[in-house]
Design a protein around this motif. Structure first.
Motif, PDB file in Angstrom:
ATOM      1  N   LYS A 114      31.442 -87.931 -91.200  1.00 39.05           N
ATOM      2  CA  LYS A 114      31.406 -88.898 -90.108  1.00 39.05           C
ATOM      3  C   LYS A 114      30.190 -88.644 -89.222  1.00 39.05           C
ATOM      4  N   ASP A 116      29.848 -88.995 -86.042  1.00 40.82           N
ATOM      5  CA  ASP A 116      30.076 -88.445 -84.709  1.00 40.82           C
ATOM      6  C   ASP A 116      30.467 -86.971 -84.742  1.00 40.82           C
ATOM      7  N   ASP A 121      34.614 -87.535 -94.000  1.00 45.51           N
ATOM      8  CA  ASP A 121      34.937 -88.939 -93.773  1.00 45.51           C
ATOM      9  C   ASP A 121      36.103 -89.335 -94.684  1.00 45.51           C
ATOM     10  N   ASP A 153      39.441 -84.241 -89.185  1.00 47.77           N
ATOM     11  CA  ASP A 153      40.416 -85.272 -88.815  1.00 47.77           C
ATOM     12  C   ASP A 153      41.625 -85.179 -89.741  1.00 47.77           C
TER      13      ASP A 153
END
Length: 383
Positions: A114, A116, A121, A153
């Motif tokens: 990702k 950020d 991802d 994440d």
């Protein structure tokens, strides 16, 4: 005759000596205890450290070992990975994450990250799984990396792993001590590997690592594997193993460092916030997910490619060190170019390698030194 001005004193990138000054007498004492006991392998400090690490992480079991790389390898060995199996790794990481996969005969498949957080991802992971199946590989394991100290994440990655029947091996070599939804890294996924390399937020005085799991049977197998695959004793070998023990001296050092680790994590957070407040108007500062707490293994800015290298040169002239993690994504490294990728290009990972630059970061970075770094960055960027 005028006297030329002296060059500014160089700033340490990671000041291990400052922590050594704080802990010196106590560490000297516990190391001397090990030397006097002559229990250099599997001394009582090893078991004590494993108990305290597990309690800190919120995991049932901690299995210490010789390095973070060996921690990753031991888990794949315990899960009996083999040729034809696919293991999904982010393309923007240190090589150890993927390095261990060919050791067991499996195939690393590289996933984009990702823009950020720089972590895996989830959409690219889905593409990578489909690519592996298209190539006739058997999807087996995903290795999210808690890059630069921030957990991946997991809210998005764990359901994907469950849907596809993948084991989740969390690589928290840079992130041990961080949290995701208030859970420490080490208590997420099926197993977690970490590193105690000296420059890590929790580092020893040499190489070292640990594995965390709630699976009692897995913990037993891991302990066997790190001791030549031993069975009832060291002369019975029930599986092919390796020598991957953490030595007693390193365990003794880590016990002292673990005792102050919470304080050091808080200091790193304070230092990172000061950087963010002072530099957000001149560079893209690190983004931390609202569900995460980073342990700030690195403090990494993102800048346009040409600006990044010019900044490094200007800061170096002022005695301010920088580092680039990483100059090439894994799928562009010579040893890994033949392995599959989620797509023809992994654009975020490829772009980041030309954009990122890390500033000095450690728990003992005082405000005066940090202000010197900040001022130098702003001057170099014309602000």
């Amino acid at each position: 005759m005028s006297t030329p001005s002296s060059a500014p004193a160089p700033i340490p990138f990671i000041d291990l000596a400052a922590q050594r000054t704080r802990l010196g007498p106590k560490v000297d004492e516990v190391v001397l205890d090990v030397l006097q006991s002559c229990r250099f392998i599997n001394g009582p400090q090893v078991g004590e450290l494993e108990e305290k690490l597990a309690a800190f992480a919120g995991s049932r079991f901690a299995v210490s070992c010789s390095s973070g790389t060996d921690a990753l390898a031991l888990i794949l060995m315990a899960w009996e990975l083999k040729p034809g199996d696919a293991v999904f790794c982010p393309a923007f990481t240190f090589c150890a994450t993927a390095e261990v996969v060919p050791w067991v005969g499996a195939t690393p498949v590289f996933v984009d990250v990702k823009a950020d957080t720089f972590n895996m991802d989830p959409e690219s992971l889905e593409l990578a799984i489909a690519k592996a199946q298209e190539l006739g590989l058997n999807p087996k394991v995903v290795i999210p990396v808690d890059l630069f100290g921030q957990p991946a994440d997991y809210d998005a990655l764990l359901p994907i792993a469950e849907k596809h029947g993948l084991k989740v091996l969390c690589d928290t070599a840079q992130g041990f001590g961080g949290t995701w939804n208030n859970k420490r890294t080490g208590s997420i996924g099926h197993a977690t590997a970490t590193s105690f390399f000296p420059a890590k937020p929790l580092g020893c005085y040499g190489d070292g690592g640990a594995i965390f799991t709630d699976d009692e049977e897995l913990a037993k197998v891991l302990k066997s594997l790190r001791e030549h695959g031993q069975g009832v004793d060291r002369y019975q070998n029930v599986r092919i193993g390796m020598t991957a023990r953490l030595d007693t001296v390193q365990a003794a050092v880590l016990l002292e460092k673990l005792a102050i680790f919470e304080e050091e994590i808080a200091a790193r957070e304070r230092i990172a916030r000061r950087y963010n407040e002072a530099l957000a108007d001149v560079a893209e500062v690190p983004a931390v997910d609202s569900r995460a707490a980073s342990v700030w293994a690195q403090y990494t800015l993102k800048l346009p490619a040409g600006v990044r290298d010019e900044l490094a040169q200007k800061l170096g002239a002022e005695g301010v060190p920088t580092a680039v993690y990483y100059r090439a994504p894994m799928h562009h490294q010579p040893a890994y170019r033949e392995f599959p990728t989620a797509a023809e290009r992994l654009p975020v990972a490829e772009d980041l390698c030309a954009q990122v630059i890390s500033l000095p970061m450690h728990a003992y970075l005082d405000e005066a030194t940090q202000d010197r770094i900040i001022a130098a960055v702003r001057r170099a960027l014309g602000k």
